[in-house]
Write an enzyme that holds these catalytic residues in place. Structure first.
Site, PDB file in Angstrom:
ATOM      1  N   ASN A  70       0.417   5.814   0.718  1.00  0.00           N
ATOM      2  CA  ASN A  70      -0.280   6.806   0.539  1.00  0.00           C
ATOM      3  C   ASN A  70       0.548   8.012   0.419  1.00  0.00           C
ATOM      4  OD1 ASN A  70      -0.564   5.657   3.392  1.00  0.00           O
ATOM      5  ND2 ASN A  70      -1.111   7.972   3.869  1.00  0.00           N
ATOM      6  N   ASP A  71       0.432   9.224   1.292  1.00  0.00           N
ATOM      7  CA  ASP A  71       0.879  10.317   1.053  1.00  0.00           C
ATOM      8  C   ASP A  71       2.307  10.388   0.328  1.00  0.00           C
ATOM      9  OD1 ASP A  71      -0.915  10.492   2.807  1.00  0.00           O
ATOM     10  OD2 ASP A  71      -0.236  11.519   4.457  1.00  0.00           O
ATOM     11  N   SER A 101       3.805  10.961   8.050  1.00  0.00           N
ATOM     12  CA  SER A 101       4.088  11.677   6.928  1.00  0.00           C
ATOM     13  C   SER A 101       5.034  13.068   7.487  1.00  0.00           C
ATOM     14  CB  SER A 101       2.809  12.453   6.262  1.00  0.00           C
ATOM     15  OG  SER A 101       2.196  11.584   5.500  1.00  0.00           O
ATOM     16  N   TRP A 148       1.111  -1.295   0.054  1.00  0.00           N
ATOM     17  CA  TRP A 148       0.045  -0.066  -0.015  1.00  0.00           C
ATOM     18  C   TRP A 148       0.814   1.075  -0.012  1.00  0.00           C
ATOM     19  CZ3 TRP A 148      -5.041   2.205   0.622  1.00  0.00           C
ATOM     20  CH2 TRP A 148      -5.297   3.284   0.955  1.00  0.00           C
ATOM     21  N   ASP A 195       2.857  15.705  10.797  1.00  0.00           N
ATOM     22  CA  ASP A 195       3.298  15.846   9.444  1.00  0.00           C
ATOM     23  C   ASP A 195       4.223  17.132   9.217  1.00  0.00           C
ATOM     24  OD1 ASP A 195       1.235  13.868   8.913  1.00  0.00           O
ATOM     25  OD2 ASP A 195      -0.056  15.067   8.087  1.00  0.00           O
TER      26      ASP A 195
END
Ligand code: FRU
Length: 565
Positions: free
Chosen positions: A136-137, A194, A134, A266
């Site tokens: 994401n960001d 992140s 997987w 983040d």
């Protein structure tokens, strides 16, 4: 009643204990990978077993891996290139019947299924995806020593979000990516959320050991998902002295303790030249972005806060207005693509615009590269499958989710003030394969000048004089990018954007890949992205018009080459 409950609990606990089988296995690392067979993880499914990996007896990472009880759905790997010769110890309690599967977790120079990597049916051919697992960001995006470093939220062990680490890939041209071992992996601070990256050119943090400058990654350690109890979300550093090939977590982590609430996260770091200090922007759940400054990236002091587009994953950068570096503004960016323009004095941000948006659709949580040459602002985001439940995506594949194209941001004066313009990077033109050009076309309802065009990787550039049409559509493999003249709305596979024609015209620049469509409108005025699954057999590309006719002075259709080996 109470007695029966206690009895039941005792039985359950003892059954659970009876099933747990401790494993403690050592290997001297002499092959590139540790390979794992896995059962595909469904949304929200918590793997039955947690594995702790030690290198020469120091904890390296922990991972929740869903081993199969029968035939594996696919194989995943831990890339051990940076650990050759060390002693790897794998420790776990196998809860369930996983003994046979665990016996297959082994060192190997090859990974089952890798012969078809990048050639799987749903593999995007010119968008970045990870070989396995997987994503994401985008995280830590940095240009250094001729290489573009792309990091991303990665679950290397399965198809859904879990075990979040920083995946890593490098490129010399922003098009072709080589996947490297994960750069930052879960540890006692929890999973690796992140953050951003920068090069410490003047060694303020003191991490540099050789002639290469230290690359710095600032990330959130999500202690709420640690194996240790009682931790929270904190801001941490990791650094590399070998151009990003190996990473060391700073021994003094965290550099910022949990400040506001359990969602703080983040960090975006950058060097502020005029007053010679580092800046870190952190997102806080109530919609605030906090500004911290530091001389050494280890000790931080908060100097202010601002509100912007509301989402996590802040970015912040200085941009020339209309290309003029003597007239600059700062842009504060939120992961949902909303931004404000204003000024920044190193300690506080003063807004000049309300929240604006030029970035629409399913792209999310992206960021710009630090230190991009020629003052460019190149952004890549997560082109997510974001339907409720996140329960699909690259169905049946050993990988899931993809990134957007690399995008060039510029700040331009418009009638309604300063706005970000978003264009595909011109480097993408190198992927063009076969180009067909039409000039001075008139298209009426029922006619399709593209009737003989087919493809799965296609770029279309069209300048359209809308004339008497009520709507026009590009039909891409059975799905449509439609502009309704009457509604003044662009609909890209269900992702919509209000946009007025410019002097009766609309310019569309489309990119179709295996599972995505991105559209750039009116020379960068807006960018719209969509993830989709197409009907496998339908490769038809077409154009259709309703209500009247359009004139197309120039229409180009390019085939696009794959970026993968
Ligand atoms: C955005 C986000 C970030 C967080 C990360 C976790 O998509 O929620 O705020 O750091 O994903 O994977």
């Amino acid at each position: 009643m109470k007695k029966r409950l206690t009895l039941l609990l005792t039985v359950m606990v003892s059954v659970g204990l009876a099933q747990a089988e401790p494993v403690n296995q050592t290997h001297t690392i002499n092959k590139r990978y540790l390979i794992w067979p896995v059962q595909r993880q469904a949304k929200g499914m918590k793997p039955d077993c947690r594995f702790f990996l030690y290198m020469d007896d120091a904890l390296f990472t922990f991972a929740d891996v869903q081993l199969p009880q029968g035939k594996p759905d696919f194989w995943v790997f831990t890339d051990l290139s940076g650990h050759q010769g060390k002693v790897l110890r794998i420790q776990s309690d196998l809860h369930g019947d996983y003994r046979a599967a665990f016996q297959k977790v082994t060192l190997s120079n090859t990974v089952p299924g890798m012969r078809s990597v990048y050639h799987e049916a749903l593999r995007p051919q010119y968008h970045f995806t990870s070989k396995r697992g997987w994503l994401n960001d985008t995280n830590g995006m940095t240009y250094y020593a001729g290489e573009w470093h792309l990091f991303y939220q990665h679950n290397p062990y399965n198809w859904h979000w879990c075990n979040i680490s920083w995946g890593h890939a490098v490129s010399n041209d922003l098009l072709h990516w080589e996947e490297l071992p994960d750069a930052i992996v879960p540890g006692p601070e929890g999973v690796i959320y992140s953050g951003s990256g920068a090069v410490d050119f003047h060694n303020h943090a003191g991490f540099q050991t050789g002639s290469d400058k230290a690359m710095i990654a600032a990330y959130t350690g999500n202690g709420l998902l640690s194996y240790e109890l009682g931790l929270n979300r904190v801001q941490c550093l990791s650094y590399s002295n070998d151009r990003g090939r190996t990473w060391t977590k700073y021994s003094g982590n965290p550099v910022i303790e949990n400040q506001y609430n359990a969602k703080d996260r983040d960090p975006k770091i950058f060097w502020y030249q005029p007053s010679q200090h580092w800046v870190m922007i952190d997102w806080e759940n109530r919609g605030w972005y906090h500004i911290n400054i530091s001389e050494d990236m280890k000790n931080w002091a908060e100097t202010g806060a601002y509100k912007s587009g509301g989402a996590e994953c802040p970015d912040m950068f200085e941009m020339p207005v209309d290309g003029d570096w003597n007239n600059t503004r700062w842009v504060v960016w939120s992961g949902n693509g909303r931004y404000k323009v204003g000024s920044f004095d190193g300690r506080s941000f003063t807004e000049e615009t309300d929240v604006q948006q030029s970035y629409w659709g399913q792209a999310y949580a992206g960021q710009t590269f630090s230190h991009a040459p020629d003052g460019r602002h190149i952004h890549m985001g997560w082109l997510r499958y974001d339907k409720p439940g996140f329960d699909a995506g690259h169905v049946g594949m050993p990988f899931n989710q993809q990134l957007t194209l690399p995008l060039d941001f510029t700040l331009c004066t418009t009638d309604s003030g300063l706005r970000l313009f978003i264009q595909p990077i011109p480097e993408l033109q190198a992927l063009r394969d076969q180009t067909r050009i039409w000039t001075d076309l008139t298209v009426k309802a029922g006619a399709d000048p593209l009737a003989d065009v087919t493809g799965t990787q296609v770029e279309i550039e069209a300048e359209i004089d809308l004339q008497t049409a009520t709507s026009i559509a590009f039909n891409l493999r059975g799905q449509a990018v439609r502009y309704s003249v009457t509604q003044q709305e662009l609909d890209c596979l269900g992702q919509c954007l209000k946009v007025a024609p410019d002097h009766g015209k609309i310019k569309l620049h489309l990119f179709l890949d295996t599972t995505s469509v991105e559209v750039f409108v009116n020379d960068g005025y807006a960018y719209l992205s969509a993830f989709t699954l197409f009907d496998g057999d339908d490769h038809a590309i077409g154009i259709s018009v309703e209500g009247g006719s359009i004139r197309v002075p120039l229409l180009k259709v390019h085939g696009l080459k794959s970026i993968w080996p």
